[in-house]
Design a protein around this motif. Structure first.
Motif, PDB file in Angstrom:
ATOM      1  N   VAL A  16     -36.640  26.926  -2.400  1.00 41.55           N
ATOM      2  CA  VAL A  16     -34.789  27.394  -2.526  1.00 41.55           C
ATOM      3  C   VAL A  16     -34.292  26.004  -2.341  1.00 41.55           C
ATOM      4  O   VAL A  16     -33.269  25.897  -3.018  1.00 41.55           O
ATOM      5  N   SER A  35     -29.896  33.541  -2.918  1.00 36.57           N
ATOM      6  CA  SER A  35     -29.469  32.316  -3.409  1.00 36.57           C
ATOM      7  C   SER A  35     -29.339  32.493  -4.839  1.00 36.57           C
ATOM      8  O   SER A  35     -28.396  31.683  -5.394  1.00 36.57           O
ATOM      9  N   ALA A  36     -29.873  33.198  -5.672  1.00 34.64           N
ATOM     10  CA  ALA A  36     -29.659  33.456  -7.051  1.00 34.64           C
ATOM     11  C   ALA A  36     -27.988  33.969  -7.279  1.00 34.64           C
ATOM     12  O   ALA A  36     -27.226  33.083  -8.071  1.00 34.64           O
ATOM     13  N   GLY A  73     -29.963  31.742   2.301  1.00 41.19           N
ATOM     14  CA  GLY A  73     -31.468  31.890   1.816  1.00 41.19           C
ATOM     15  C   GLY A  73     -32.120  31.145   2.700  1.00 41.19           C
ATOM     16  O   GLY A  73     -33.464  31.623   3.037  1.00 41.19           O
ATOM     17  N   THR A  95     -34.427  24.434  -6.007  1.00 42.80           N
ATOM     18  CA  THR A  95     -33.330  24.887  -6.712  1.00 42.80           C
ATOM     19  C   THR A  95     -31.879  24.962  -6.666  1.00 42.80           C
ATOM     20  O   THR A  95     -31.213  24.670  -7.319  1.00 42.80           O
ATOM     21  N   SER A 150     -34.065  36.036   0.214  1.00 39.00           N
ATOM     22  CA  SER A 150     -33.894  34.389   0.077  1.00 39.00           C
ATOM     23  C   SER A 150     -33.609  34.305  -1.399  1.00 39.00           C
ATOM     24  O   SER A 150     -32.939  33.686  -1.852  1.00 39.00           O
ATOM     25  N   LEU A 151     -34.792  34.544  -2.152  1.00 35.81           N
ATOM     26  CA  LEU A 151     -34.452  34.355  -3.905  1.00 35.81           C
ATOM     27  C   LEU A 151     -33.305  34.883  -4.379  1.00 35.81           C
ATOM     28  O   LEU A 151     -32.877  34.368  -5.081  1.00 35.81           O
ATOM     29  N   THR A 152     -33.344  36.345  -4.127  1.00 35.35           N
ATOM     30  CA  THR A 152     -32.197  36.998  -4.828  1.00 35.35           C
ATOM     31  C   THR A 152     -30.649  36.450  -4.148  1.00 35.35           C
ATOM     32  O   THR A 152     -29.921  36.429  -5.205  1.00 35.35           O
ATOM     33  N   HIS A 183     -35.130  32.007 -10.121  1.00 36.85           N
ATOM     34  CA  HIS A 183     -35.351  33.123  -8.828  1.00 36.85           C
ATOM     35  C   HIS A 183     -35.497  34.523  -9.338  1.00 36.85           C
ATOM     36  O   HIS A 183     -36.422  35.144  -8.653  1.00 36.85           O
TER      37      HIS A 183
END
Lengths: 478, 220
Positions: A75, A339-340, A246, A78, A335-337, A451
């Motif tokens: 993260v 931050s996206a 995230g 990205t 975390s992935l969702t 992500h």
């Protein structure tokens, strides 16, 4: 060869990059160096999966923290890519000056260093100090815009975080006092603490855990110590909101889990599970209701972070292999969702020139790909199938039904309440007539797509090695 | 440990709690600063005594940091901040002084009740030192809650931190105590710099948290 050189590298890389960035005047070059350093950290972090773990008095790598370090590095990378396309616009509109940006880039890498140190520390004092550094770094970044709101948000964050830091340190001292009769001066080394936990005074451990929970729990964003979180997310630069939600919340969560393991290993101290489950459920319910009346889009998703951290802490509180697995998976998915979503929201706020939900209308018409990715992100975070968040939420709920059916009902209720709020806001922002002036976004979709496709992949076909790793860690966590 | 060592440790730690109470009823900001400096001075004495009793030279460094930084430098810097920025000299309480003192008593009682539950595996001195330290921490928290004024909130935080240093110094053989003391001094310094740098006065028309409330983050 152990993983020690790799750990030294993931500490030295960001630290060196931070020093270099502090002196680089050209912001385009800095942004590229920021991306390059984050990528190098990610590459080294991935090697931790194959290298054997180790424990020195100060550093530690085991199967638990490898997950956190790798997620952090990914993260972080990205976010640096997103940040590169985000800051140009901030400079054009004059919200930031080149000097601000130099500070910002150096702080980004310094924050990565502090978080990696907190995640790989074996000494609970070092762990505390690293999280303190990470927090102070984010305080400086939250106040970066120097508007009245930003300064107040930073001040509130500063004061609450300082008190939390103080309480966590008192908890750390109490752990040392409990361990001293058995371990002497080695009473701050986590691996020793875990091995000899059975010999510690349970009453002192109880008290220590209460303070640790208050201190680090505030950093996780648990109600009632969550007040800093929405302000800090809303007023800072958006890449920092993404990193806060995230990553930094996860680091605090990781520390709570480490201490939970020690308390569990003691056996005579009170069980930390019910405390975690209660705080988690309270946070989830509170945040779910708070979602409805938000008027600021970043604040909306900050409250959603409180909700999800509540769910994760609840899952670890319930415990057992299945719930722990679900907690780990949900932490990764969140975390992935999240931050996206913050990446998307950052571009939207720049295009619309406002963070107010009321100003954001008809995105699918005026900025099709921003509108649709926002919808996809909200679908994911609200827990709709086939996204990975659905899988993890389903696992949390089903494991809770097996252990405590009443709690599961409350949990499902909270999730549905949050679901309604998110869809309501998302619908208003994505559809309708796009009114008001706006500029075409030149944002790069790569980080967001990366992500969300990972989240989708986890929902449809979770890769077997990842599942095996998570199962193993879940068993470790009891 | 001989009786005298024990008694002097108790005297100094108890003195710290007493000064914490004195902080609670100050109504003038300069007086508050002076009492805070006195508290930091008592803390450095307590740490010096611990260094002597435990024969741990590095604790002298902690005591020196406490004395130079917290008993001298910080009160001086805040004094200047108040002069320069023309901050208000009165300390506004949200809760009356009588009620605050009662709540303070309750905090100390809580600290003692919680600590006395602990079995005597840890030696008595360490345990009672912890009880005093916890009392100072709770009183610092109480002060942060009942004061509206930014400078006195900062002082509440710093007195809370003095309790932590007392606890760390009393924990025999604890590594990294000097580092903790320095780390906290950094936090405190940053808080004070923040007050200076951003001139909360200019931005909000008064260093009073109440004025900030039109922002009311949670409603947005």
């Amino acid at each position: 060869m152990t993983a020690l050189p790799a750990v030294q590298a993931i500490l030295a890389l960001p630290l060196g990059a931070a020093a270099a960035l502090a002196f680089l005047p050209d912001y385009r070059l800095s942004a590229r160096l920021n991306v390059a350093a984050s990528f190098a950290t990610l590459a080294v972090a991935c090697s931790l999966f194959v290298l054997p773990g180790f424990a020195t008095p100060y550093l530690l790598i085991d199967d638990l923290n490898v997950v956190f370090v790798a997620l952090n590095a990914f993260v972080g990378f990205t976010t640096s890519v997103f940040s590169a396309s985000y800051i140009g616009h901030e400079l054009e509109t004059g919200r930031l000056t080149p000097r601000n940006l130099r500070f910002y880039h150096a702080m980004c890498q310094f924050l990565a260093f502090a978080m990696n140190l907190a995640l790989t520390a074996n000494n609970i004092g070092l762990m505390w100090a690293a999280l303190e550094i990470a927090t102070l770094t984010t305080v400086a970044m939250v106040g970066l815009y120097q508007t009245r709101e930003a300064i107040e948000a930073a001040w509130k964050y500063f004061i609450l975080a300082s008190v939390a830091i103080a309480l966590a340190l008192f908890g750390t001292i109490l752990i040392f006092m409990a361990a001293r009769p058995a371990l002497g001066e080695g009473g701050m080394i986590w691996t020793l603490l875990l091995r000899r936990a059975g010999d510690f005074d349970p009453a002192l451990l109880d008290l220590a855990f209460v303070f640790l929970m208050l201190g680090y729990g505030a950093k996780v964003g648990l109600v009632p110590l969550h007040a800093w979180l929405p302000d800090a997310h809303a007023e800072g630069p958006t890449p920092i909101s993404a990193v806060l939600s995230g990553l930094l919340l996860n680091v605090a969560l990781y520390i709570v889990l480490r201490f939970k393991l020690v308390i569990d290993a003691n056996g005579r101290a009170f069980a930390p599970g019910p405390l975690l489950a209660t705080l988690g459920l309270l946070s989830l319910l509170f945040a779910a209701f708070m979602l409805y009346r938000r008027r600021d889009v970043k604040r909306l998703f900050a409250f959603s972070s409180i909700e999800h951290m509540g769910l994760i802490v609840f899952a670890f509180g319930i415990g057992g292999p299945l719930a722990n697995f679900a907690g780990l998976l949900h932490m990764t998915m969140h975390s992935l969702t999240k931050s996206a979503i913050f990446f998307t929201v950052g571009h939207i706020a720049q295009a619309k020139g406002s963070q107010s939900i009321a100003d954001i209308r008809g995105l699918t018409v005026s900025q099709p790909w921003l509108g649709w990715t926002l919808l996809a992100g909200v679908f994911a975070i609200a827990g709709l199938p086939p996204m990975g968040v659905f899988t993890s939420e389903f696992l949390v709920v089903s494991s809770t039904f097996a252990r405590a059916p009443v709690l599961a009902l409350i949990l499902v209720f909270g999730l549905l309440v949050a679901f309604g709020a998110l869809l309501m806001h998302a619908q208003n922002m994505a559809f309708g007539d796009p009114g008001g002036p706006e500029i075409r976004s030149r944002a790069s979709p790569a980080p967001i797509v990366a992500h969300l496709s990972l989240v989708l992949l986890a929902g449809i076909y979770p890769p077997p090695p990842v599942v095996a790793w998570f199962e193993h860690v879940a068993a470790m966590l009891h | 440990m001989s009786g005298l060592d024990f008694d002097v440790s108790h005297l100094l730690a108890g003195g710290l709690v007493l000064v914490s109470f004195m902080l609670l009823y100050q109504t003038r900001i300069y007086a508050l600063l002076n009492v805070y400096a006195a508290q930091a001075f008592v803390l450095s004495l307590a740490v010096v005594w611990q260094a002597f009793v435990q024969d741990k030279p590095h604790l002298y460094a902690t005591a020196a940091v406490a004395f130079l930084f917290k008993a001298a430098l910080i009160p001086y810097a805040l004094h200047r901040a108040i002069d320069r920025l023309g901050l208000r000299r009165e300390v506004e309480n949200v809760v009356g002084i009588g009620a605050t003192m009662l709540a303070g008593l309750a905090c100390v009682a809580l600290a003692i009740v919680v600590m006395l539950r602990i079995e005597n595996e840890a030696d008595a001195l360490a345990r009672e030192d912890l009880a005093f330290a916890l009392a100072v921490i709770l009183l610092g928290l109480l002060m942060m809650v009942v004061r509206r004024n930014v400078v006195s909130m900062v002082i509440g935080f710093m007195s809370l931190e003095n309790g932590l240093i007392l606890a760390a110094a009393g924990a025999k053989g604890m590594p990294l105590v000097v580092e903790f003391a320095v780390a906290f001094s950094v936090v405190v310094a940053l808080v004070v710099i923040y007050v200076f740098l951003f001139r909360l006065q200019d931005r909000f028309g008064g260093v009073d948290v109440g004025v900030l409330e039109d922002f009311q983050g949670s409603r947005r």
